[in-house]
Design an enzyme around this catalytic site. Structure first.
Site, PDB file in Angstrom:
ATOM      1  CG  ASN A 170      19.193   8.136 -59.463  1.00 20.12           C
ATOM      2  OD1 ASN A 170      20.027   8.436 -58.615  1.00 20.12           O
ATOM      3  ND2 ASN A 170      19.317   8.503 -60.718  1.00 20.12           N
TER       4      ASN A 170
ATOM      5  N   GLY B 239      18.698  20.822 -74.396  1.00 18.31           N
ATOM      6  CA  GLY B 239      18.403  20.997 -72.978  1.00 18.31           C
ATOM      7  C   GLY B 239      19.633  21.513 -72.262  1.00 18.31           C
ATOM      8  CB  VAL B 240      21.318  24.660 -72.181  1.00 20.98           C
ATOM      9  CG1 VAL B 240      22.619  25.217 -71.627  1.00 20.98           C
ATOM     10  CG2 VAL B 240      21.508  24.287 -73.649  1.00 20.98           C
ATOM     11  N   GLY B 241      20.302  22.637 -69.159  1.00 20.28           N
ATOM     12  CA  GLY B 241      20.101  22.754 -67.714  1.00 20.28           C
ATOM     13  C   GLY B 241      21.393  22.423 -67.002  1.00 20.28           C
ATOM     14  CB  ALA B 242      22.055  20.654 -63.832  1.00 23.97           C
ATOM     15  CB  ILE B 243      23.413  17.157 -67.350  1.00 24.68           C
ATOM     16  CG1 ILE B 243      23.148  16.532 -65.969  1.00 24.68           C
ATOM     17  CG2 ILE B 243      24.313  16.262 -68.192  1.00 24.68           C
ATOM     18  CD1 ILE B 243      24.372  16.318 -65.105  1.00 24.68           C
TER      19      ILE B 243
ATOM     20  CE  LYS C  11      23.170   8.226 -60.445  1.00 22.72           C
ATOM     21  NZ  LYS C  11      22.786   9.366 -61.203  1.00 22.72           N
TER      22      LYS C  11
ATOM     23  CG  ASN D  23      17.143  10.578 -56.634  1.00 27.57           C
ATOM     24  OD1 ASN D  23      18.075  10.402 -55.857  1.00 27.57           O
ATOM     25  ND2 ASN D  23      17.335  10.918 -57.886  1.00 27.57           N
TER      26      ASN D  23
END
Length: 310
Positions: A188, A9-13, A184, A192
């Site tokens: 969240n 998973g090469v998203g934001a993180i 967290k 959120n």
């Protein structure tokens, strides 16, 4: 020591881990569903650089057996991702959960067993400008890693934390990592969904008496679930948490908008790993969670409306 990392998973993180670990000289590759990227540009509070990276769409293409598989997909894709990487999970490979929300670690343990899964609490903010270009926007604390089962060698985990820190992602080892995750989840779940529903920042939610009351109810219900489910937690009561929440946690992030706001516009959020998970745990342990249930349904309704618009 050079290590081998596969980032799923090469998203934001995931983009952050892939870029920083590659720059530090580790053998790192990304696994994506489609549209592989060959460069990542990073900007923001941890510096600016651009680096060539390796990404693959098929697990069979990954040219090495990784030391660490970092799972950084959205919570609703966790199970599929965990099963997909099985061919490259060797005897000495560890799975690291780089996600927030309840249930991701549990799914990984179900599939790979205790002593094979590292839990992390991610608390830096990364925003995708476009594929292959991210901005690190905020870091409230170091990333925390650990093994809730206590079976993975502590020295290995301390060295892994040092490896991430030296690569540019400040990280520390904590035996009580699960408490950080629960912390967290509370934060969240309170902020959120309401930020996504009303399209406002965290500070506005705390200032508005109506959203503040809703957040208080969410927190009260979560603490009732924590007590019944015997989840490890830093706080003895909802009131103790609320004091810290309003006085210390919200002020530094008052201008921050939740990532769920962008997600809900696309019609898919991680609400099931936050308030939705609280509702399910409530059912399991006989705790009524009407506010969390209502907010979960509101977010899912907004997802559906936005899906129809796309």
């Amino acid at each position: 020591m050079v290590m081998k990392f596969l980032i799923v998973g090469v998203g934001a993180i995931g983009s952050a881990y892939l870029a920083f670990l590659t720059r530090a000289g580790h053998e790192a590759a990304g696994l994506v569903r489609r549209n592989p990227v060959n460069r990542i540009k990073v900007e923001g509070i941890w510096g600016e650089f651009e680096i060539p990276v390796k990404t693959f769409t098929k697990v069979e293409e990954v040219p090495f057996i990784p030391d660490i598989v970092i799972i950084s997909v959205k919570s609703y894709d966790t199970e599929e991702a965990l099963k997909k990487v099985k061919p490259v999970v060797g005897e000495n490979t560890f799975i690291m959960i780089a996600q927030n929300g309840y249930g991701n670690y549990e799914k990984a343990v179900e599939i790979y067993g205790e002593g094979k899964v590292i839990l992390s609490r991610i608390i830096f903010g990364s925003k995708v400008i476009k594929p292959g270009h991210i901005r690190i926007t905020v870091s409230a604390d170091e990333v925390v890693i650990g093994d809730p089962s206590g079976k993975i060698d502590e020295e290995f985990l301390k060295n892994l934390a040092r490896t991430f820190t030296e690569a540019g992602i400040p990280t520390r080892y904590e035996r009580d990592v699960y408490k950080y995750l629960v912390d967290k989840i509370i934060y969240n779940s309170a902020l959120n969904p309401l930020g996504a529903l009303f399209e406002v920042n965290y500070g506005s939610l705390a200032e508005n008496p109506h959203t503040k009351e809703l957040m208080n109810r969410v927190i009260d219900e979560i603490f009732q679930v924590i007590e019944k489910a015997k989840l490890p937690c830093f706080w003895k009561s909802a009131d103790e948490y609320k004091k810290v929440f309003y006085e210390k946690l919200i002020p530094p992030t008052a201008e921050h908008y939740p990532s769920m706001l962008e997600d809900v516009k696309k019609g898919k959020t991680e609400i099931e790993a936050l308030n939705g998970a609280i509702v399910e745990l409530g059912k399991k342990y006989g705790v009524s969670t009407p506010t969390n249930e209502f907010i979960t349904k509101m977010v899912k309704a907004k997802e559906l409306f936005n899906l129809k618009d796309t």
